[in-house]
Design an enzyme around this catalytic site. Structure first.
Site, PDB file in Angstrom:
ATOM      1  N   ASP A 179      41.760  40.886  38.971  1.00  0.00           N
ATOM      2  CA  ASP A 179      43.125  41.275  39.325  1.00  0.00           C
ATOM      3  C   ASP A 179      43.933  41.358  38.033  1.00  0.00           C
ATOM      4  OD1 ASP A 179      41.961  40.584  41.800  1.00  0.00           O
ATOM      5  OD2 ASP A 179      43.907  39.987  42.641  1.00  0.00           O
ATOM      6  N   LYS A 247      47.722  46.578  44.081  1.00  0.00           N
ATOM      7  CA  LYS A 247      48.235  45.298  44.565  1.00  0.00           C
ATOM      8  C   LYS A 247      49.728  45.198  44.292  1.00  0.00           C
ATOM      9  CE  LYS A 247      47.510  40.311  43.693  1.00  0.00           C
ATOM     10  NZ  LYS A 247      46.674  39.324  42.980  1.00  0.00           N
ATOM     11  N   LYS A 283      46.383  45.636  48.427  1.00  0.00           N
ATOM     12  CA  LYS A 283      46.503  44.185  48.557  1.00  0.00           C
ATOM     13  C   LYS A 283      47.963  43.759  48.414  1.00  0.00           C
ATOM     14  CE  LYS A 283      45.098  39.787  46.414  1.00  0.00           C
ATOM     15  NZ  LYS A 283      44.247  39.140  45.378  1.00  0.00           N
TER      16      LYS A 283
END
Length: 347
Positions: A179, A247, A283
Site C-alpha cells: 500500500d 485506495k 479500497k
C-alpha cells in the site's frame, strides 16, 4: 453529473474485453498500450486529466446519500456481513506496534470468532514493513495475505530511492501486497508525470526474486486532494500507471473514506474497465467502523461498478475496529440477541 462516463473518446479496448488485472504474485498489466500517447509527456497527461468531465459535487453526494438508504434484511444482510468480513484488511499501523500485537491480530484474522468457526477469514493483515516478516510467519498456510504500507507512509515525504528501498524491504520480508502513498505535493502542484513515474517505479520495486509481483494499492489521501475533480484525476492517473487497487486514504488524517469519494472512485474503475478491459480494485480506508457502514459501501459497489467488484479480489475495507461490529451483528442474526462487550477482542 458525477455518473457521467469518463471513458476516453477512442479507447483501444471495449467493455466486451475480458477484465484482466494481476493478483498478488502475477506480473502487473498496466494499460500502457492503450494510453501511450496520453502518458508520453507532461503536457499530454495534463491535457488528458484536465479533460475528464467535471464532477457535480451536489449530484455525487446526493446519489451516495440515496444509495445509503437502501435497506438490507435477513439472509441478504447475513450474506453482506460475511462478504464484508472477507474483504477486510485488518490493520494496525501504530508506533507502539509490537510483534505480540501483530501475532495476536493475525490469529484473529484467521479465526475472527473462536466461538463460531463458520465466520470467514479476513482478506489481509496490514502492517508496517518491519512487521511484515512476523505477519508472514504467523499467517503461513492460512490464505490470509500480508499487506504492508510503504513509501514513507503516511506522508510520503522522502526521496524516491528511499521509497523504493522501503518497498523492496517489505516485499523481501514477504508482503503479498504493498500500500503506497502518492506524493500529494507533486500532484497538487500539477506534476502529474512525476507522480505517474513514481507509481510505475514502485510497481517495479514490487517484483520478487522469482519474477512475480506483489499486489500494488495506491493511496491518494482524498482528504488532502481538496476537490472531487482532483480525486477523479488521481484515480485515472494511478490506473494509467498500473495500480492494482486505488485506495481512498491512510486513515491518519481528518477526512478519510466517505461514501461520496468512494462512489467517485468506483465510477472511475468502472469506466476504466470499459475503456481498457482492465479491472482495478477499490479500497476505502479510515472511519468505517460499523456493519451498517460496511453494508452501505457494498451497496455503492453493486450499484455503481457492478457485481464483478463484490469480491475481496476487487474491493477491500481498510479497518481495525470494523471487524468487531460485524462479528457482533453476525452473532445477533444467528442468536436473536446482542452480545456483551466482551464477545470480541479489543484490538
Amino acid at each position: 453529473m458525477s455518473s457521467a462516463s469518463t471513458v476516453p473518446p477512442e479507447p483501444t479496448a471495449t467493455a466486451s474485453t475480458p477484465p484482466t488485472a494481476p493478483r498478488a504474485g502475477q506480473s502487473p498489466a498496466p494499460a500502457d498500450a492503450a494510453f501511450a500517447d496520453v502518458t508520453a509527456s507532461e503536457a499530454a497527461l495534463r491535457r488528458y486529466l484536465h479533460g475528464l468531465p467535471g464532477v457535480d459535487a451536489v449530484g455525487l453526494e446526493a446519489r451516495a446519500a440515496t444509495l445509503g438508504t437502501r435497506s438490507i434484511k435477513t439472509t441478504a444482510k447475513a450474506y453482506a456481513i460475511d462478504l464484508a468480513i472477507s474483504m477486510i484488511d485488518l490493520t494496525t499501523l501504530e508506533g507502539a506496534d509490537t510483534p505480540g500485537k501483530v501475532r495476536s491480530l493475525c490469529a484473529k484474522a484467521i479465526t475472527p470468532d473462536p466461538s463460531d468457526r463458520t465466520a470467514p477469514r479476513v482478506a489481509a493483515i496490514c502492517v508496517y514493513p518491519d512487521m511484515a516478516a512476523i505477519a508472514k510467519e504467523a499467517l503461513a498456510g492460512s490464505g490470509v495475505h500480508v499487506a504492508s504500507v510503504a513509501t514513507a507512509f503516511p506522508a510520503g515525504r522522502t526521496a524516491r530511492p528511499v521509497k523504493l528501498a522501503d518497498t523492496r524491504d517489505a516485499v523481501a520480508a514477504g508482503a503479498d501486497e504493498i500500500d503506497m502513498v502518492i506524493d500529494r505535493g507533486a500532484f497538487l502542484a500539477g506534476r502529474y508525470l512525476e507522480v505517474l513515474e513514481e507509481i510505475r517505479a514502485v510497481r517495479e520495486a514490487c517484483e520478487r526474486p522469482d519474477g512475480s509481483f506483489a499486489h500494488l494499492k495506491v493511496i491518494f489521501e482524498n482528504g488532502e486532494l481538496s476537490t472531487y475533480d482532483n480525486i477523479r484525476r488521481a484515480s485515472w492517473l494511478a490506473m494509467l500507471a498500473g495500480a492494482d487497487f486505488i485506495k481512498t486514504s491512510t486513515g491518519k488524517v481528518a477526512v478519510n473514506a466517505t461514501p461520496a469519494n468512494t462512489l467517485l472512485m468506483l465510477e472511475a474503475v468502472r469506466d476504466f474497465r470499459a475503456a481498457t478491459g482492465v479491472q482495478i480494485g477499490v479500497k476505502p480506508a479510515g472511519g468505517i467502523r460499523t456493519a451498517k457502514d460496511a453494508i452501505k459501501y457494498l451497496v455503492l459497489v453493486n450499484e455503481t461498478a457492478g457485481a464483478d467488484w463484490l469480491s475481496p479480489d476487487w474491493f477491500r475495507f481498510g479497518a481495525s475496529s470494523l471487524l468487531n461490529d460485524l462479528l457482533m451483528q453476525r452473532h445477533k442474526l444467528s442468536t436473536g440477541r446482542y452480545s456483551g462487550p466482551d464477545y470480541v477482542t479489543v484490538d
